[in-house]
Write an enzyme that holds these catalytic residues in place. Structure first.
Site, PDB file in Angstrom:
ATOM      1  N   LYS A  23       0.817  -1.209   0.000  1.00 19.75           N
ATOM      2  CA  LYS A  23       0.000   0.000   0.000  1.00 19.75           C
ATOM      3  C   LYS A  23       0.854   1.263   0.000  1.00 19.75           C
ATOM      4  O   LYS A  23       0.532   2.242  -0.671  1.00 19.75           O
ATOM      5  CB  LYS A  23      -0.934  -0.023   1.219  1.00 19.75           C
ATOM      6  CG  LYS A  23      -1.940   1.104   1.292  1.00 19.75           C
ATOM      7  CD  LYS A  23      -3.007   0.814   2.324  1.00 19.75           C
ATOM      8  CE  LYS A  23      -2.473   0.803   3.736  1.00 19.75           C
ATOM      9  NZ  LYS A  23      -2.345   2.165   4.306  1.00 19.75           N
ATOM     10  N   ARG A  28       2.347   6.095  -3.486  1.00 19.98           N
ATOM     11  CA  ARG A  28       3.363   6.906  -4.138  1.00 19.98           C
ATOM     12  C   ARG A  28       3.380   6.685  -5.646  1.00 19.98           C
ATOM     13  O   ARG A  28       3.605   7.635  -6.407  1.00 19.98           O
ATOM     14  CB  ARG A  28       4.731   6.605  -3.506  1.00 19.98           C
ATOM     15  CG  ARG A  28       4.818   7.134  -2.077  1.00 19.98           C
ATOM     16  CD  ARG A  28       5.864   6.440  -1.236  1.00 19.98           C
ATOM     17  NE  ARG A  28       5.994   7.065   0.089  1.00 19.98           N
ATOM     18  CZ  ARG A  28       5.192   6.813   1.110  1.00 19.98           C
ATOM     19  NH1 ARG A  28       4.205   5.923   0.999  1.00 19.98           N
ATOM     20  NH2 ARG A  28       5.372   7.432   2.265  1.00 19.98           N
ATOM     21  N   GLY A  96      -3.605   9.148   6.056  1.00 19.79           N
ATOM     22  CA  GLY A  96      -2.490   9.960   6.505  1.00 19.79           C
ATOM     23  C   GLY A  96      -1.363  10.056   5.502  1.00 19.79           C
ATOM     24  O   GLY A  96      -0.749  11.126   5.334  1.00 19.79           O
ATOM     25  N   ARG A 124      -5.286  15.386  13.926  1.00 16.33           N
ATOM     26  CA  ARG A 124      -3.852  15.077  13.890  1.00 16.33           C
ATOM     27  C   ARG A 124      -3.069  16.273  13.366  1.00 16.33           C
ATOM     28  O   ARG A 124      -3.332  16.789  12.284  1.00 16.33           O
ATOM     29  CB  ARG A 124      -3.580  13.863  12.994  1.00 16.33           C
ATOM     30  CG  ARG A 124      -2.158  13.344  13.138  1.00 16.33           C
ATOM     31  CD  ARG A 124      -1.893  12.133  12.295  1.00 16.33           C
ATOM     32  NE  ARG A 124      -1.646  12.477  10.909  1.00 16.33           N
ATOM     33  CZ  ARG A 124      -0.982  11.686  10.049  1.00 16.33           C
ATOM     34  NH1 ARG A 124      -0.566  10.499  10.455  1.00 16.33           N
ATOM     35  NH2 ARG A 124      -0.787  12.053   8.807  1.00 16.33           N
ATOM     36  N   SER A 169      10.233  11.435  10.938  1.00 13.94           N
ATOM     37  CA  SER A 169       8.934  11.217  10.312  1.00 13.94           C
ATOM     38  C   SER A 169       9.092  11.019   8.815  1.00 13.94           C
ATOM     39  O   SER A 169       9.509  11.944   8.101  1.00 13.94           O
ATOM     40  CB  SER A 169       8.000  12.403  10.581  1.00 13.94           C
ATOM     41  OG  SER A 169       6.847  12.334   9.761  1.00 13.94           O
ATOM     42  N   ASP A 318       4.492   0.251  11.847  1.00 13.39           N
ATOM     43  CA  ASP A 318       3.235  -0.473  11.634  1.00 13.39           C
ATOM     44  C   ASP A 318       3.145  -1.732  12.486  1.00 13.39           C
ATOM     45  O   ASP A 318       2.045  -2.221  12.764  1.00 13.39           O
ATOM     46  CB  ASP A 318       3.080  -0.874  10.159  1.00 13.39           C
ATOM     47  CG  ASP A 318       2.696   0.294   9.272  1.00 13.39           C
ATOM     48  OD1 ASP A 318       2.276   1.335   9.809  1.00 13.39           O
ATOM     49  OD2 ASP A 318       2.830   0.172   8.041  1.00 13.39           O
TER      50      ASP A 318
END
Length: 435
Positions: A23, A28, A96, A124, A169, A318
């Site tokens: 995914k 992308r 997200g 968020r 991040s 994850d």
């Protein structure tokens, strides 16, 4: 909302599971294909709720996208960076990954856009990315007390910046890469720690010039011209992870997972499992022109506690719920260090993971910068559990269910559809009741 009643028996895994296409790579691939000049052909594209939203958004921005559901192919005719102007908002729901990619993309257009989202994303924070894009030359306006909806006015005269990461991040980095490839001057990202690199890999494959080193990333826009490409998306490692964890923990298991993506920034769970004593076999290892992949064979094994360092944490974001479950069933203590940055980004996931595992009798200590889990904890069902609409927690709870003879209910199981709509069917196909 749907609930799932687990079965009152212990199970093991036997057989083979073909997990859906990755995914993270697909988000992308759609983004770059939609921006590129020409046609992009994607094979092994697995449709999910998240990817449906990304597809819808880039269609609204002018890309022509056709999906062949029967053979998991997608064809994209890109807009060559000529984004369509819109009067109505772009709704990204709760995706997200799309949020960070899209804000970076829209920052490069002179058009004005409004971006809206679901309840999760509205709460968020996107302040870090917004501030950086403003430094490059974009303008943002909040339309409520929440983070979304937001109105933005991009620019075709963005100037590159130097960003010293304050948190590790991958999503903030990805947003900057998307903006940086269309800026007028180079953008430099000085890393705190390496993170997932799918954005950099695919950017270069489509024709950007992104020089990614362990400690610094440089985006050189002068050499960039995105053109359509063909690519095969390998199996999603995060979708393979529940079978890996379940097979390690359920006695007598042996499961085969063909053509799973093995990008080194995604397979942190394998490295952690090996630290805990697991021996996972890799067969038919292939180096895709874009991403590596191979066949994994996992058998049940005894595990021991281990220390997961801060450098490893960005590669298990994850899989932290599954690693917590593995640690609770191993011998000895497991410590996950340096979770401060993940805690900032995924505080709900970590908090909800702890709450729901406690309902199964599994206790852990969560601090601002570490998670401590003692091994040898028997699963003792105290109450029904809830996914909290988090697909990673939902799949972890499904794995926990095969380790106990006591049935329980998993509430809001449909959250799994975000990434793996056929998970429950595939999961049940390889379950065999223990003797």
């Amino acid at each position: 909302m749907f609930d799932y009643n687990t079965r009152a028996a212990k199970f093991k895994f036997q057989g083979e599971v073909i997990v859906p296409g990755d995914k993270s790579i697909a988000h992308r691939a759609i983004t770059f294909g939609a921006l590129a000049d020409g046609v992009t052909q994607i094979s092994n594209f697995s449709y999910s709720d998240d990817l449906a939203v990304t597809t819808k958004v880039f269609k609204k921005l002018g890309a022509k996208i056709h999906t062949e559901m029967s053979n998991n192919d997608m064809i994209i005719k890109g807009v060559n960076h000529r984004l369509k102007s819109l009067d109505d908002p772009l709704d990204i729901e709760n995706v997200g990954t799309l949020e960070s990619l899209l804000l970076g993309v829209l920052a490069t257009s002179n058009n004005e856009y409004t971006v809206n989202g679901g309840n999760f994303l509205k709460k968020r924070s996107i302040d870090r990315l917004v501030v950086l894009l403003q430094q490059m030359g974009s303008n943002f306006q909040k339309l409520s007390n929440d983070y979304l909806p937001i109105k933005m006015q991009g620019s075709d005269n963005l100037q590159g910046i130097t960003y010293q990461q304050d948190i590790s991040s991958a999503q903030i980095k990805s947003g900057l890469v998307m903006a940086g490839i269309y800026a007028k001057t180079p953008t430099t990202i000085i890393r705190k720690l390496p993170t997932r690199d799918h954005t950099e890999v695919l950017a270069n494959y489509f024709g950007a010039d992104v020089d990614a080193k362990p400690d610094i990333i440089t985006i050189n826009p002068q050499n960039t011209h995105l053109t359509g490409q063909s690519l095969m998306i390998p199996g999603d490692f995060s979708s393979a992870a529940p079978y890996i964890a379940g097979a390690l923990l359920s006695k007598g298991s042996e499961v085969r997972l063909p053509k799973v993506g093995l990008n080194s920034t995604r397979i942190g769970l394998l490295n952690v499992a090996q630290k805990m004593g697991a021996n996972i076999m890799l067969e038919s290892h292939s180096i895709n022109i874009v991403e590596p992949y191979g066949d994994l064979v996992i058998k049940s094994q005894k595990l021991h506690g281990a220390t997961v360092t801060a450098k490893e944490v960005p590669f298990i974001v994850d899989e932290i719920p599954l690693i917590a479950l593995l640690a609770s069933q191993a011998e000895g203590q497991t410590v996950i260090e340096g979770i401060h940055d993940v805690h900032l980004q995924l505080s709900d996931r970590i908090r909800n993971m702890r709450v729901e595992l406690a309902k199964l009798g599994i206790i852990m200590q969560v601090n601002d910068d570490s998670i401590v889990i003692n091994g040898g904890q028997a699963i003792k069902v105290k109450d029904d559990v809830d996914s909290h609409n988090d697909h990673r927690i939902a799949m972890m709870l499904c794995v926990a269910s095969i380790l106990t003879e006591t049935s329980f209910k998993i509430k809001n199981i449909e959250s799994i559809d975000i990434s793996y709509p056929n998970f429950l069917a595939d999961f049940r196909k390889v379950l065999v009741a223990c003797d």
